[in-house]
Design a protein around this motif. Structure first.
Motif, PDB file in Angstrom:
ATOM      1  N   ARG A 182       0.871  -1.177   0.000  1.00  0.00           N
ATOM      2  CA  ARG A 182       0.000   0.000   0.000  1.00  0.00           C
ATOM      3  C   ARG A 182       0.906   1.223   0.000  1.00  0.00           C
ATOM      4  NH1 ARG A 182      -3.056   1.211   4.282  1.00  0.00           N
ATOM      5  NH2 ARG A 182      -1.911  -0.220   5.640  1.00  0.00           N
ATOM      6  N   SER A 183       0.534   2.179  -0.808  1.00  0.00           N
ATOM      7  CA  SER A 183       1.374   3.378  -0.882  1.00  0.00           C
ATOM      8  C   SER A 183       0.492   4.583  -1.149  1.00  0.00           C
ATOM      9  CB  SER A 183       2.400   3.223  -2.004  1.00  0.00           C
ATOM     10  OG  SER A 183       2.982   4.477  -2.284  1.00  0.00           O
ATOM     11  N   PRO A 184       0.822   5.759  -0.547  1.00  0.00           N
ATOM     12  CA  PRO A 184       0.089   6.987  -0.876  1.00  0.00           C
ATOM     13  C   PRO A 184       0.422   7.465  -2.288  1.00  0.00           C
ATOM     14  CG  PRO A 184       1.880   7.474   0.641  1.00  0.00           C
ATOM     15  CD  PRO A 184       1.861   5.990   0.475  1.00  0.00           C
ATOM     16  N   GLN A 185       1.591   7.015  -2.813  1.00  0.00           N
ATOM     17  CA  GLN A 185       1.975   7.403  -4.180  1.00  0.00           C
ATOM     18  C   GLN A 185       1.709   6.237  -5.123  1.00  0.00           C
ATOM     19  OE1 GLN A 185       5.525   8.318  -1.885  1.00  0.00           O
ATOM     20  NE2 GLN A 185       6.075   9.680  -3.578  1.00  0.00           N
ATOM     21  N   ARG A 186       0.467   5.867  -5.191  1.00  0.00           N
ATOM     22  CA  ARG A 186       0.084   4.639  -5.866  1.00  0.00           C
ATOM     23  C   ARG A 186       0.435   4.654  -7.356  1.00  0.00           C
ATOM     24  NH1 ARG A 186      -4.753   2.920  -7.975  1.00  0.00           N
ATOM     25  NH2 ARG A 186      -5.158   0.676  -7.833  1.00  0.00           N
ATOM     26  N   GLU A 187       0.091   5.778  -8.010  1.00  0.00           N
ATOM     27  CA  GLU A 187       0.316   5.854  -9.452  1.00  0.00           C
ATOM     28  C   GLU A 187       1.801   5.776  -9.782  1.00  0.00           C
ATOM     29  OE1 GLU A 187      -2.114   5.498 -11.490  1.00  0.00           O
ATOM     30  OE2 GLU A 187      -3.429   5.510  -9.727  1.00  0.00           O
ATOM     31  N   GLN A 188       2.609   6.505  -8.975  1.00  0.00           N
ATOM     32  CA  GLN A 188       4.059   6.486  -9.177  1.00  0.00           C
ATOM     33  C   GLN A 188       4.611   5.072  -9.021  1.00  0.00           C
ATOM     34  OE1 GLN A 188       4.789  10.053  -6.622  1.00  0.00           O
ATOM     35  NE2 GLN A 188       6.888   9.736  -7.390  1.00  0.00           N
ATOM     36  N   LEU A 189       4.137   4.431  -7.979  1.00  0.00           N
ATOM     37  CA  LEU A 189       4.620   3.073  -7.694  1.00  0.00           C
ATOM     38  C   LEU A 189       4.269   2.123  -8.833  1.00  0.00           C
ATOM     39  CD1 LEU A 189       5.947   1.084  -5.694  1.00  0.00           C
ATOM     40  CD2 LEU A 189       3.683   0.702  -4.729  1.00  0.00           C
ATOM     41  N   LEU A 190       3.048   2.248  -9.317  1.00  0.00           N
ATOM     42  CA  LEU A 190       2.612   1.395 -10.426  1.00  0.00           C
ATOM     43  C   LEU A 190       3.536   1.588 -11.633  1.00  0.00           C
ATOM     44  CD1 LEU A 190      -1.299   1.615 -10.425  1.00  0.00           C
ATOM     45  CD2 LEU A 190       0.085  -0.469 -10.363  1.00  0.00           C
ATOM     46  N   ILE A 224       9.679   6.460  -3.020  1.00  0.00           N
ATOM     47  CA  ILE A 224       8.231   6.285  -2.895  1.00  0.00           C
ATOM     48  C   ILE A 224       7.932   5.777  -1.480  1.00  0.00           C
ATOM     49  CG2 ILE A 224       6.200   4.990  -3.691  1.00  0.00           C
ATOM     50  CD1 ILE A 224       7.599   4.848  -6.436  1.00  0.00           C
ATOM     51  N   ALA A 225       7.039   6.456  -0.803  1.00  0.00           N
ATOM     52  CA  ALA A 225       6.673   6.037   0.561  1.00  0.00           C
ATOM     53  C   ALA A 225       5.754   4.817   0.500  1.00  0.00           C
ATOM     54  CB  ALA A 225       5.970   7.173   1.275  1.00  0.00           C
TER      55      ALA A 225
END
Lengths: 329, 256
Positions: free
Chosen positions: A226-234, A271-272
């Motif tokens: 789970r990440s608050p920067q979901r799009e970046q992580l994807l 990425i957090a």
């Protein structure tokens, strides 16, 4: 040591147990797992010589059950907690079993103490709760201080304290080098006690494997993120060639890559992450998957997982079986 | 599997359930009390009897009149000793402990038979002496010809009824089914068959009618029964052997 070889039991048209072959070894807890109606109790009754096999053979320490002298000193079994005359006291119930196998009276007091029924030893069994009945049945199984112990669904109807007690008891019996064979239809229960698994479905052997191997072979391991920067992580994961499954909400799931790899990748890109946890599909799922596969096999024909010996009459393909719903869902 | 172990175990089983005391107690009390009552009534009737009836007056047999009812409690005892195992599920525990089914069944039957015989013999002597006391001037003595045989025979008869019931219950397993067949059979059907002239000759070969001959000392006039007291008991014993053998075969072949 229990050796089961080509064991089958037919009730009229129905083949309840179909060519089972497996060994139950000492020193470990062997779980006997299968959905309700898979043939577990029938198999256990045949092990004790209560039901006559249609074909095949069971040997206890190399001998047939009815050839054992004083069988309770070789193998103790809890089959059905209600297999007790309700009008007889717990003490007398155990005493008559002890006497039939030449076990001294003092041992009755010992096992009553072990299972915690000393206070109600003189009480009639019909006043017992389900949990007390289970304890009395277990006392009967322990009576002859046997090297082999067999429990059919021992935790059924027990309170958490009783369940914990039985688990600990089974593990300690195995640790003493005894053979412990315990049936259940609950995979989660087995996960907590069994070292080895024998899985059956519709009377057939589906798996005979160590618990660790069973989990490895039958369950999916993945990493939950789970990440608050979901799009970046994807984006990052995609560029690294890692396939991501979006599992609803903020959660992502990644198959086939370690949490270390993903964690470092995220760190490199600053990425957090709020969650990075390796997951193992639950044993319940693994168990369902296995049984579902067996259903598939029955429908299409082909080599079975457990490779049961061929039978003269192939069982009819079931139209709807246990596990179908799971497959659909 | 030592036989003595099984006997001790079965003794513990039989003495630790209330039904044993109730059924055997009832069998004894009913037999003795009814025997005494009918003896007392017969004493008063004797003076009004025809000469012909007086000739076949059998004081010993009269004191055993309570057997016809007391044997029903014996049947319940025999049925429950076996079918308790099935109705409670205890049979699986028992056969896991004693997997040789012949040893199990014969051990159980032996213990129950010994206990039934002890109770039946005491009952038999009690009902005889009390009955004779009630008969007053018409009584016989235990030393008279055939009387001791009849009294011991009364005990054997009650015992065989119980064993016969054990055999039937082993075949049928269900206590209700066993009692539902045995009770009406011994209380009604046998008596009807024995009293209707068309079936009388068949009826006398039924276990209770053949066996109860042992309790007679005076042979009735115009008696054409083709066996004596021991012959009759032998016929009954044959029934018992058949019932127990049938029980053994079905227990041996069945899944528990």
């Amino acid at each position: 040591m229990i050796e089961v070889a080509g064991l089958s039991k037919r009730y009229g048209e129905k083949l309840a147990v179909d060519g089972l072959t497996f060994d139950v070894r000492p020193g470990i807890v062997t779980g006997f797992l299968g959905p309700n109606g898979a043939g577990k109790s029938t198999t256990m009754r045949m092990m004790l010589g209560l039901d006559r096999p249609t074909a095949g053979d069971v040997r206890i320490d190399g001998r047939h059950y009815d050839r054992l002298t004083d069988p309770l000193t070789h193998i103790g079994a809890l089959l059905d907690a209600k297999a007790v005359h309700g009008g007889r006291s717990a003490f007398n119930h155990l005493l008559c079993l002890a006497q039939s196998n030449g076990i001294p009276r003092a041992r009755v007091h010992e096992v009553l103490d072990t299972v915690g029924l000393t206070a109600v030893a003189k009480k009639k069994a019909k006043g017992f709760s389900l949990g007390m009945g289970q304890r009395l049945g277990i006392a009967g199984a322990l009576l002859g201080d046997p090297r082999i112990l067999m429990f059919d669904e021992p935790v059924n109807g027990l309170d958490p304290e009783g369940i914990h007690w039985i688990r600990t008891l089974m593990k300690s019996l195995a640790a003493q080098g005894r053979t412990v064979f315990v049936s259940s239809h609950l995979m989660s229960e087995m996960a907590l006690t069994a070292d080895h698994l024998v899985v059956i479905g519709q009377g057939r052997l589906l798996a005979d494997t160590s618990m660790a191997d069973f989990i490895r072979e039958n369950s999916r391991s993945y990493v939950r993120i789970r990440s608050p920067q979901r799009e970046q992580l994807l984006d990052v994961l995609h560029r690294a060639g890692i396939t991501v499954v979006e599992a609803g909400g903020e959660t992502l799931e990644v198959d086939g890559h370690g949490s270390e790899e993903i964690g470092e990748l995220a760190a490199r890109h600053r990425i957090a992450l709020h969650e990075l946890s390796p997951q193992q599909a639950s044993l319940e799922e693994a168990f369902m998957q296995l049984t579902a596969e067996s259903v598939e096999y029955h429908a299409h024909a082909g080599p079975a997982l457990g490779d049961p010996p061929p039978t003269a009459v192939p069982p009819p393909a079931p139209r709807r079986s246990w596990g179908d719903d799971w497959k659909k869902g | 599997m030592a036989v003595t172990q099984v006997l001790r175990s079965e003794w513990t089983k039989i003495r630790s359930v209330a039904s044993t005391v109730w059924t055997l107690g009832l069998a004894a009390v009913v037999t003795v009390a009814l025997g005494a009552l009918i003896s007392a009534l017969s004493r008063n009737e004797f003076d009004d009897m025809s000469a012909r009836d007086r000739l076949s007056f059998d004081p010993t047999y009269i004191s055993f009149a309570g057997t016809s009812l007391g044997q029903l409690a014996m049947i319940v005892f025999g049925v429950l000793v076996v079918s308790n195992e099935y109705s409670t599920g205890m049979i699986r525990t028992s056969l896991a402990a004693v997997p040789r089914r012949g040893t199990f069944l014969f051990g159980k039957v032996a213990v129950a038979t010994a206990l039934a015989f002890a109770v039946a013999l005491v009952t038999s002597f009690a009902t005889f002496f009390l009955g004779q006391a009630m008969l007053g001037p018409h009584k016989v003595s235990i030393g008279d010809p055939g009387v001791l045989r009849a009294v011991i025979g009364g005990g054997l008869y009650m015992t065989l009824i119980a064993v016969f019931s054990m055999g039937v219950a082993t075949m049928l397993r269900s206590p209700m089914l066993s009692l539902g067949i045995l009770m009406p059979f011994f209380f009604l059907i046998s008596a009807i068959l024995g009293n209707v002239s068309a079936t009388e000759k068949v009826g006398r070969f039924l276990p209770d009618q053949a066996g109860s001959r042992i309790m007679r000392v005076v042979t009735p006039l115009d008696d054409d029964v083709p066996y004596g007291p021991w012959g009759g008991l032998g016929i009954m014993a044959l029934w018992v052997v058949l019932a127990v053998a049938g029980g053994y075969v079905s227990l041996k072949r069945r899944d528990a």
